[in-house]
Design an enzyme around this catalytic site. Structure first.
Site, PDB file in Angstrom:
ATOM      1  N   TYR A   1      10.958   3.075   0.611  1.00  0.00           N
ATOM      2  CA  TYR A   1      11.006   1.627   0.839  1.00  0.00           C
ATOM      3  C   TYR A   1      11.712   0.918  -0.317  1.00  0.00           C
ATOM      4  CZ  TYR A   1       9.255  -3.093   1.867  1.00  0.00           C
ATOM      5  OH  TYR A   1       9.150  -4.436   2.148  1.00  0.00           O
TER       6      TYR A   1
ATOM      7  N   SER B   1      12.761  -7.490  -0.835  1.00  0.00           N
ATOM      8  CA  SER B   1      11.394  -7.369  -1.346  1.00  0.00           C
ATOM      9  C   SER B   1      11.411  -7.294  -2.862  1.00  0.00           C
ATOM     10  CB  SER B   1      10.730  -6.112  -0.785  1.00  0.00           C
ATOM     11  OG  SER B   1       9.508  -5.840  -1.447  1.00  0.00           O
TER      12      SER B   1
END
Length: 698
Positions: free
Chosen positions: A589, A576
């Site tokens: 995350y 990501s």
């Protein structure tokens, strides 16, 4: 009225047949499809069928007879109108006037085009005159196991007479072509009233005035041969000389096969990368565990349709079924000489049999590999071809069993087999096949493929020719995803990437389904967006387990297989933008994604010497179609940016340099780029985010 058969399936549906009315072509196609549905009758791509109708000649407006026949390269089980050829019957028969003998066979195939009635015809096959020179309205040319067993028996002509008396003709082996059509015509003339002809070492011709009569005639002839063989087997008392070794249990056979397949695949791919198939059916085990295996297997198959797909003979492994296969180096020391010897013998076969105009030698590696006590492996350019090769060899086993029960099995002489395998017409057929796609012959395993980005990646890889094993922790999503694909190219397995044993089982499934793995795509993921003080240890552990530990385990177990194959490979990790950019409410995350990215670099540095390339794709803002946006993550990100959930797509599109919405398909394109195009790239990151300046890696 429905008929009862013991050895073949009677599939004629009167209501469905009636729906075609008097359309004889439709009824011929229907007959073809139900015949092809029974592998005891004919295998994929094997045999051909035809019918003859009266049509108006478009130039003279006169009534003419037209023969409709399966075209070259088709399959009767899936035959449609587009797969047949329509020819003027009389013109085809007039070719007898210009035929110059056996040496003229190849030229005759080109002349079939001068007989075309239907301009949308599929290319006529070499068997076209076999149908055209016979007078019957409906004709079946089939390769039933029972009939080929009769045809391949040492005393085939005598056995034919014993089973059918004067009701069946018999012609000796001859390569398919115009002259074989003349031999069928001659046989019928000399034996008027017969209901079919047995072709020595080849197959069966049967016929009827209607499609139904032809169908029933074919089934009855096959049933009679099957009954005869069953009686002979019972009288003999044992098959293939009896059992020599005992099989492992079903579970142990699967384990052994899964462990060995990547090594076999690597060896079988020395010239062209191959896809594998495994079977351990009762039929296969009875044969490969028998006393007669060493005698029968080297003889090779008899029917041309068989050996064109299986090669003339299999490779028998000299491995004990209970042997420990965990030491790859030691196992390969035993396997390498066996493969070298097989290739050497195949080259000798080619050199001894070739003609001045023979095509160049093809891949000398075995297609069929036998492991006594375990099962049978097949390797080919794609899964369907590997599976079909296996099915054809099972047919060959049935033929050997039947012929041995009748009297003694005989195979074609090597020169005859070569002349079929390297026939210029066969080579022309191979050259007409469509080009393979970029990822053909490669196997991918994709985690999190039950939906969202993972499913989009699987879709793209399949579209580019790859064989794909989809994994997901959600069984319902996985079943729905797998159901969207056609047979052979895809398989699915439940996999929890946080559990090592689950990952091991997923790779085992990939090995058994396709022979190994070339691409590992770790797309499984989830997202939790919380401030530091609200992030629980459970949140942290879950993110680390799925994203980081899962990536580590998928890479570790996948690399074990890639090294066994020796074919290199690709690992692509879906990370990501958040692994590069610091943002609010994202400690768990973002940290996990950063770990994924650096692990990728570390593995790229470690695995380059094995030609295993490791790269990262960084999505950002994939809202539409992405599973992680269906839960609390969307609410968390909306809260972090001070907007509503409904405003998120527009927000993410506006903040990138290209002002583009990012879709799962865009991530899939990046994965394809890394695995199919950037074949000399490793340790890289491809950002698929529409352009985020703060995520630029350089």
């Amino acid at each position: 009225m429905e008929k009862t058969f013991q050895y073949v399936d009677y599939l004629w549906d009167e209501e469905k047949a009636a729906s075609y009315g008097d359309d004889q072509v439709a009824l011929f196609l229907y007959r073809s499809n139900i015949l092809g549905a029974d592998l005891r009758i004919t295998n994929y791509g094997g045999g051909n069928t035809s019918c003859k109708t009266i049509e108006k000649d478009p130039l003279t407006n006169e009534d003419v007879e037209v023969m409709w026949v399966k075209g070259s390269g088709g399959d009767i089980g899936t035959l449609t109108r587009e797969g047949i050829a329509g020819l003027y019957t009389e013109r085809l028969r007039n070719l007898k006037n210009v035929y110059k003998g056996i040496e003229d066979e190849d030229r005759m195939v080109g002349l079939f085009n001068h007989c075309i009635y239907d301009l949308n015809s599929k290319a006529p096959s070499i068997d076209t005159p076999l149908h055209g020179l016979l007078p019957f309205k409906h004709i079946d040319h089939l390769h039933p196991d029972a009939l080929i067993a009769v045809a391949a028996a040492k005393d085939s002509e005598k056995v034919t007479k014993e089973i059918w008396g004067d009701t069946m003709g018999w012609v000796p082996w001859q390569r398919p072509g115009f002259d074989l059509g003349l031999q069928l015509e001659k046989c019928l003339k000399e034996n008027p009233g017969i209901k079919g002809i047995v072709l020595g070492s080849h197959g069966l011709f049967t016929w009827g005035d209607t499609s139904y009569e032809c169908y029933v005639n074919s089934l009855e002839v096959i049933e009679q041969a099957s009954e005869y063989i069953a009686k002979k087997v019972k009288e003999k008392g044992e098959v293939f000389g009896g059992q020599k070794i005992k099989s492992l249990s079903p579970a142990k056979r699967k384990d052994k096969a899964a462990e060995l397949m990547p090594m076999l695949r690597g060896l079988a791919s020395s010239e062209n990368q191959m896809i594998g198939h495994f079977t351990d059916s009762d039929t296969v085990l009875q044969y490969i565990n028998s006393n007669d295996l060493e005698r029968l297997a080297p003889m090779g198959t008899s029917c041309p349709d068989h050996f064109l797909r299986t090669k003339i003979q299999p490779l028998i492994l000299k491995l004990d079924a209970s042997e420990d296969l965990s030491n790859t180096e030691e196992v390969l020391k035993k396997l390498n000489p066996a493969f070298d010897q097989y290739r050497k013998e195949y080259k000798e076969y080619y050199e001894n049999c070739k003609h001045d105009n023979s095509p160049a030698m093809r891949d000398p590696n075995p297609v069929i590999i036998i492991y006594p006590g375990v099962g049978m492996f097949s390797f080919a350019k794609n899964k369907q071809t590997a599976r079909v090769a296996s099915e054809f060899y099972v047919n060959a086993i049935n033929v050997m069993r039947g012929a041995e029960a009748i009297s003694e099995y005989t195979s074609l002489p090597r020169q005859e087999a070569f002349d079929i395998e390297y026939w210029l017409l066969e080579e022309a057929k191979l050259q007409r096949m469509p080009a393979e796609k970029l990822l053909s012959r490669r196997v991918a395993i994709v985690t999190g493929a039950g939906g969202g980005i993972g499913k989009a990646i699987a879709d793209k890889l399949v579209a580019e020719g790859a064989n794909v094993v989809l994994t997901d922790v959600n069984e319902e999503n996985l079943k729905e995803a797998v159901a969207t694909y056609k047979r052979d190219q895809v398989d699915g397995v439940i996999c929890d990437v946080t559990r090592e044993e689950s990952i091991v089982e997923a790779y085992k499934k990939a090995n058994l389904a396709f022979g190994g793995v070339d691409m590992v795509i770790h797309s499984a993921g989830l997202a939790i967006s919380k401030p530091l003080e609200e992030t629980t240890q459970k949140d942290w552990d879950l993110l680390q387990d799925v994203l980081v530990k899962g990536q580590f385990l998928m890479a570790q177990k996948g690399v074990e297989i890639m090294k066994k194959q020796g074919l290199g490979g690709d690992i692509v990790n879906i990370a990501s933008k958040n692994g590069l950019v610091a943002g609010p409410n994202n400690v768990g995350y973002g940290t996990a994604k950063a770990a994924q990215q650096h692990m990728t670099r570390l593995l790229a540095a470690e695995l380059g010497g094995d030609h295993i390339r490791v790269n990262t794709v960084n999505p950002d803002g994939v809202i539409v179609g992405s599973k992680i946006w269906e839960g609390e993550w969307a609410e968390g990100r909306a809260k972090a940016y001070g907007i509503t959930v409904d405003e998120l797509p527009a927000h993410y599109a506006k903040r990138n340099l290209l002002n583009e919405i990012i879709y799962p398909d865009d991530i899939a394109q990046a994965v394809f780029c890394l695995t199919g195009c950037l074949t000399k790239s490793t340790g890289n990151i491809i950002n698929v985010d529409g352009g985020m300046a703060n995520a630029f890696v350089r």
